[in-house]
Design a protein around this motif. Structure first.
Motif, PDB file in Angstrom:
ATOM      1  N   LEU A 195      -4.491   9.877   6.881  1.00 45.87           N
ATOM      2  CA  LEU A 195      -4.063   8.536   7.445  1.00 45.87           C
ATOM      3  C   LEU A 195      -4.816   7.285   6.231  1.00 45.87           C
ATOM      4  N   ALA A 196      -5.443   7.032   5.361  1.00 44.24           N
ATOM      5  CA  ALA A 196      -5.473   6.350   4.621  1.00 44.24           C
ATOM      6  C   ALA A 196      -4.864   6.673   3.365  1.00 44.24           C
ATOM      7  N   LEU A 197      -5.024   7.642   2.959  1.00 39.05           N
ATOM      8  CA  LEU A 197      -3.296   8.487   1.486  1.00 39.05           C
ATOM      9  C   LEU A 197      -2.301   7.741   1.905  1.00 39.05           C
ATOM     10  N   GLY A 198      -1.963   7.902   3.469  1.00 34.54           N
ATOM     11  CA  GLY A 198      -1.097   6.871   3.631  1.00 34.54           C
ATOM     12  C   GLY A 198      -0.562   5.834   3.628  1.00 34.54           C
ATOM     13  N   LEU A 199      -1.250   5.031   4.090  1.00 32.03           N
ATOM     14  CA  LEU A 199      -1.471   4.035   4.135  1.00 32.03           C
ATOM     15  C   LEU A 199      -0.982   2.669   2.558  1.00 32.03           C
ATOM     16  N   VAL A 200      -2.261   4.247   1.625  1.00 34.71           N
ATOM     17  CA  VAL A 200      -2.324   3.062   0.698  1.00 34.71           C
ATOM     18  C   VAL A 200      -1.086   3.758  -0.339  1.00 34.71           C
ATOM     19  N   SER A 201      -0.267   4.823   0.109  1.00 34.84           N
ATOM     20  CA  SER A 201       0.673   5.717  -1.401  1.00 34.84           C
ATOM     21  C   SER A 201       1.746   4.451  -1.298  1.00 34.84           C
ATOM     22  N   ASP A 202       2.071   3.477  -0.352  1.00 37.76           N
ATOM     23  CA  ASP A 202       3.118   2.559  -1.201  1.00 37.76           C
ATOM     24  C   ASP A 202       2.223   0.869  -2.051  1.00 37.76           C
ATOM     25  N   LEU A 203       1.320   0.946  -1.894  1.00 33.96           N
ATOM     26  CA  LEU A 203       0.536  -0.255  -2.078  1.00 33.96           C
ATOM     27  C   LEU A 203      -0.126   0.213  -3.624  1.00 33.96           C
ATOM     28  N   GLU A 204       0.379  -1.106  -4.638  1.00 32.99           N
ATOM     29  CA  GLU A 204      -0.534  -1.604  -6.075  1.00 32.99           C
ATOM     30  C   GLU A 204      -1.771  -0.977  -5.833  1.00 32.99           C
ATOM     31  N   GLY A 205      -2.225  -0.856  -7.525  1.00 32.60           N
ATOM     32  CA  GLY A 205      -3.665  -1.223  -7.691  1.00 32.60           C
ATOM     33  C   GLY A 205      -4.974  -0.629  -7.123  1.00 32.60           C
ATOM     34  N   ILE A 210      -2.050  16.881  -0.218  1.00 31.30           N
ATOM     35  CA  ILE A 210      -2.123  16.433   0.680  1.00 31.30           C
ATOM     36  C   ILE A 210      -0.586  16.266   0.680  1.00 31.30           C
ATOM     37  N   GLY A 211      -0.669  15.016  -0.344  1.00 27.65           N
ATOM     38  CA  GLY A 211       0.064  13.797  -0.920  1.00 27.65           C
ATOM     39  C   GLY A 211       1.961  14.624  -0.725  1.00 27.65           C
ATOM     40  N   ALA A 212       1.421  15.037  -1.787  1.00 32.18           N
ATOM     41  CA  ALA A 212       2.845  16.610  -1.423  1.00 32.18           C
ATOM     42  C   ALA A 212       3.446  16.924  -0.382  1.00 32.18           C
ATOM     43  N   ASN A 214       3.973   9.017  -0.926  1.00 29.72           N
ATOM     44  CA  ASN A 214       3.890   8.543  -2.575  1.00 29.72           C
ATOM     45  C   ASN A 214       2.916   7.909  -3.107  1.00 29.72           C
ATOM     46  N   CYS A 215       2.400   8.885  -3.571  1.00 34.41           N
ATOM     47  CA  CYS A 215       1.095   8.867  -4.050  1.00 34.41           C
ATOM     48  C   CYS A 215       0.411   9.144  -5.202  1.00 34.41           C
TER      49      CYS A 215
END
Length: 255
Positions: free
Chosen positions: A91-101, A117-119, A124-125
């Motif tokens: 979930l943490a990876l999904g939440l930040v995957s489209d954020l910058e920085g 996990i992302g793939a 989009n990580c």
């Protein structure tokens, strides 16, 4: 120095904005919280200006963003708890995957694990920066070097093995405020359904949320994200409904 400036109670260095004294941090590795320069003055609350609270909204996660009252404020810490295997890292990876920085610091995952996990989950990580860290000193150095806009700590109790939870979280608060970066800290729920670490930590962080399964026959794979206990930037009790797909991907349930 303007009337609403800040002063270090230890070395008397003055600042325009609140947070922690950078002079004390550089010279003595000490975290001293700044106080308003006129902290001893008696003021009428109606005369205190309301300041906007800049937030980071999670793109593609409108229900969680709404549960957090519009997103996670900059410089604030949210602790995300859940049982082992609940899906906190995913979930943490999904939440930040489209954020910058974004800087993702982990004591439990390797870069290859997170990339897989992302793939697999189609997050989009690719632009997420990653560093494996096992202690607070390494976390501080990584954040100082990367100067991120958002930080994930996975998990806080593993980072705190040497220094203890209270000291570690106190230093993370100073780090988040110094960089105006929101921090998402993952945390284990232990056997008696309590959160890892002393209760004092719950008073230090700015918010608490829990990821938990919805245990009904008709909702296999369903999860809930709920703001629990406290949230200084909004009401508690708000819930986002999630589901875990066959691939392991966690996503919001569209009603």
């Amino acid at each position: 120095m303007p009337a609403d400036g800040y002063r270090c109670p230890s070395c008397a260095t003055q600042y325009l904005h609140g947070g922690y004294c950078q002079a004390c941090r550089r010279e003595r590795r000490s975290y001293v919280k700044l106080r308003p320069a006129d902290a001893s003055a008696i003021v009428r609350l109606g005369d205190v200006p309301l300041r906007p609270l800049p937030r980071v909204a999670f793109l593609g996660w409108p229900a969680i963003t709404a549960a957090l009252n519009g997103g996670l404020p900059r410089g604030k810490l949210l602790m995300l708890a859940g049982a082992p295997g609940a899906g906190k890292s995913t979930l943490a990876l999904g939440l930040v995957s489209d954020l910058e920085g974004v800087l993702y610091l982990s004591s439990e995952q390797e870069a290859s694990d997170l990339r897989e996990i992302g793939a697999r989950c189609n997050y989009n990580c690719e632009e997420v920066a990653f560093s494996a860290q096992s202690g607070i000193r390494g976390v501080e150095e990584a954040v100082e070097d990367a100067k991120p806009s958002f930080v994930v700590i996975d998990s806080v109790q593993r980072i705190a093995v040497e220094t203890g939870m209270v000291d570690t979280v106190t230093r993370l608060i100073a780090l988040a405020q110094a960089h105006a970066a929101p921090m998402l800290l993952t945390c284990q729920v232990i056997k008696d359904d309590s959160w890892a670490g002393p209760r004092a930590v719950e008073h230090l962080v700015d918010g608490m949320a829990e990821l938990a399964p919805i245990l009904t026959v008709d909702d296999a794979g369903s999860l809930s994200f709920q703001v629990v206990g406290k949230y200084r930037a909004g009401p508690v009790g708000r819930v986002a409904r999630l589901r875990r797909c066959a691939s392991g991907r966690i996503e919001e349930v569209v009603s």
